[in-house]
Design a protein around this motif. Sequence first.
Motif, PDB file in Angstrom:
ATOM      1  N   LEU A 238       0.853  -1.189   0.000  1.00 37.83           N
ATOM      2  CA  LEU A 238       0.000   0.000   0.000  1.00 37.83           C
ATOM      3  C   LEU A 238       0.887   1.236   0.000  1.00 37.83           C
ATOM      4  O   LEU A 238       1.643   1.471   0.941  1.00 37.83           O
ATOM      5  N   GLU A 239       0.786   2.010  -1.071  1.00 38.81           N
ATOM      6  CA  GLU A 239       1.594   3.225  -1.209  1.00 38.81           C
ATOM      7  C   GLU A 239       0.691   4.435  -1.023  1.00 38.81           C
ATOM      8  O   GLU A 239      -0.295   4.615  -1.752  1.00 38.81           O
TER       9      GLU A 239
ATOM     10  N   PRO B 242       8.612  -0.067  -4.462  1.00 39.44           N
ATOM     11  CA  PRO B 242       8.362   0.666  -3.209  1.00 39.44           C
ATOM     12  C   PRO B 242       9.456   0.485  -2.163  1.00 39.44           C
ATOM     13  O   PRO B 242       9.806   1.437  -1.461  1.00 39.44           O
ATOM     14  N   GLU B 243       9.995  -0.718  -2.047  1.00 36.04           N
ATOM     15  CA  GLU B 243      11.008  -0.963  -1.015  1.00 36.04           C
ATOM     16  C   GLU B 243      12.257  -0.117  -1.255  1.00 36.04           C
ATOM     17  O   GLU B 243      12.839   0.428  -0.310  1.00 36.04           O
ATOM     18  N   TRP B 244      12.662   0.000  -2.523  1.00 37.34           N
ATOM     19  CA  TRP B 244      13.836   0.811  -2.840  1.00 37.34           C
ATOM     20  C   TRP B 244      13.568   2.280  -2.542  1.00 37.34           C
ATOM     21  O   TRP B 244      14.427   2.984  -2.016  1.00 37.34           O
TER      22      TRP B 244
ATOM     23  N   ASP C  76      13.900   2.928   1.184  1.00 37.61           N
ATOM     24  CA  ASP C  76      15.297   2.927   1.659  1.00 37.61           C
ATOM     25  C   ASP C  76      15.990   4.248   1.321  1.00 37.61           C
ATOM     26  O   ASP C  76      16.696   4.821   2.162  1.00 37.61           O
ATOM     27  N   ILE C  77      15.816   4.729   0.090  1.00 37.33           N
ATOM     28  CA  ILE C  77      16.450   5.984  -0.300  1.00 37.33           C
ATOM     29  C   ILE C  77      15.899   7.143   0.526  1.00 37.33           C
ATOM     30  O   ILE C  77      16.644   8.029   0.969  1.00 37.33           O
ATOM     31  N   GLY C  78      14.592   7.155   0.759  1.00 36.52           N
ATOM     32  CA  GLY C  78      14.004   8.216   1.577  1.00 36.52           C
ATOM     33  C   GLY C  78      14.539   8.208   2.999  1.00 36.52           C
ATOM     34  O   GLY C  78      14.788   9.274   3.582  1.00 36.52           O
TER      35      GLY C  78
ATOM     36  N   VAL D 242       9.975  11.318   1.037  1.00 39.75           N
ATOM     37  CA  VAL D 242       9.195  10.370   0.246  1.00 39.75           C
ATOM     38  C   VAL D 242       9.660  10.459  -1.204  1.00 39.75           C
ATOM     39  O   VAL D 242       9.507  11.492  -1.855  1.00 39.75           O
ATOM     40  N   VAL D 243      10.257   9.374  -1.697  1.00 38.87           N
ATOM     41  CA  VAL D 243      10.709   9.306  -3.082  1.00 38.87           C
ATOM     42  C   VAL D 243       9.514   8.941  -3.957  1.00 38.87           C
ATOM     43  O   VAL D 243       8.789   7.980  -3.681  1.00 38.87           O
ATOM     44  N   LYS D 244       9.310   9.704  -5.018  1.00 40.34           N
ATOM     45  CA  LYS D 244       8.149   9.506  -5.887  1.00 40.34           C
ATOM     46  C   LYS D 244       8.405   8.382  -6.889  1.00 40.34           C
ATOM     47  O   LYS D 244       9.543   8.155  -7.302  1.00 40.34           O
TER      48      LYS D 244
END
Length: 395
Positions: free
Chosen positions: A96-97, A196-198, A201-203, A224-226
């Motif tokens: 769920l994003e 979504p998982e990547w 992690d970056i965020g 939050v990375v788009k």
Amino acid sequence: LHVTIKGDSLAVKPGEDITFIIRQEQGDILNTKYQVDLGDGFKAIYVNLTLTGEPIRHRYENPGIYSVSVKAENVAGHDEAMLFVQVNSPLQALYLEVVPVVGKNQEVNLTAILKPRNANLTVFYWWIENNLQPQLSLDSFLVTRFSEAGEIRVTVQASCGNSMLQDSKVVRVLDQFQVLSLKFTKHLDMYNPNVPEWREDIGLIITRLLAKETNIPEETLLTVVKPGLPTTADLYVIPPTNKPKKKRSIASDKRISAIKQALNAHNISFFLRGGFSVLVMLSDSEYDSHRIGGSGGYWAIVVIFAVCLGAVGAFILYKFKRKAPGRTVYAQMHNEKEQEMTSPVNHSEDTQNIIQGEEFIDDDMDTQTLGNAGGNHSGVVLSINSREMHSYLVS
């Protein structure tokens, strides 16, 4: 004529055996022909199929919906039976994003990311907070709003055949917060798998780097990375919950200034596996922060003030233009009066001039300039009747 599936399961997995049972309750079953079409290209003709009770075993290799039809025909007539078979791959993952921070009454998009993606075969159930009645949809997204501030839990369930998965997220609904748009150097796009998982992690990496560089508490920052390319992100600056509301705006401005200073100084960067350095920068179109939630009233007041200020300015300009010609006329009259005062005449000449001018005076109203005994004019303009003027002169 009836066609059923052994076990009464209309949904199977790819490659799984399925058994069809065909029954004819009446008619000449000895001389009946059965045309069987299983929907994936398999077709066959059977005789005495219902008499022997022999089932038809089959296996579907690819996911999809298949139409199974059986046509029975003899000298007495014909009949047909049909059913649909769903072949679904088992659901492997559901994510769920959703934006973790939203403003009150702000439109928010809930998106369910499913693996594998089975188009037109999955039903989504959406639970908002503790509402036991879910919202159903065939689309993998739902647009909604939250009218009250607080933490709202959102749960989604994906059902595809006999496979079901759930995921839930907590959304923080706030009256006020700020957002900064971020961008990255192009090296990050090469390693972006768009999962979504990547992105999470970056965020998390960016949030920790900013908190360390600016000494801002990590719990008040959220990156939050788009989805998609090029890779971009939004930095949410959340007001501290332990400070009074009056001090939040000042503290928030200080945090925004510190974050911008760190980003403009190129102090926020991290390394990828290939040794490439990724620099985090402010977006070109977003050098100013956006205040979300509670900002509508502020901008409304600003607009109303600007409109009122323009109206007042137009009114003053209009009044000034109307008064300007009057001032010029007044100055001309004043100069004429000064000229009259500098040319003295005696009282007899004044009286003679008045008598001579009487024959030009109308019977209703007129004006003449009268002098005093010393020969100086007072510059007063009188409006009198001609008869009254005659009696005045005789006396």
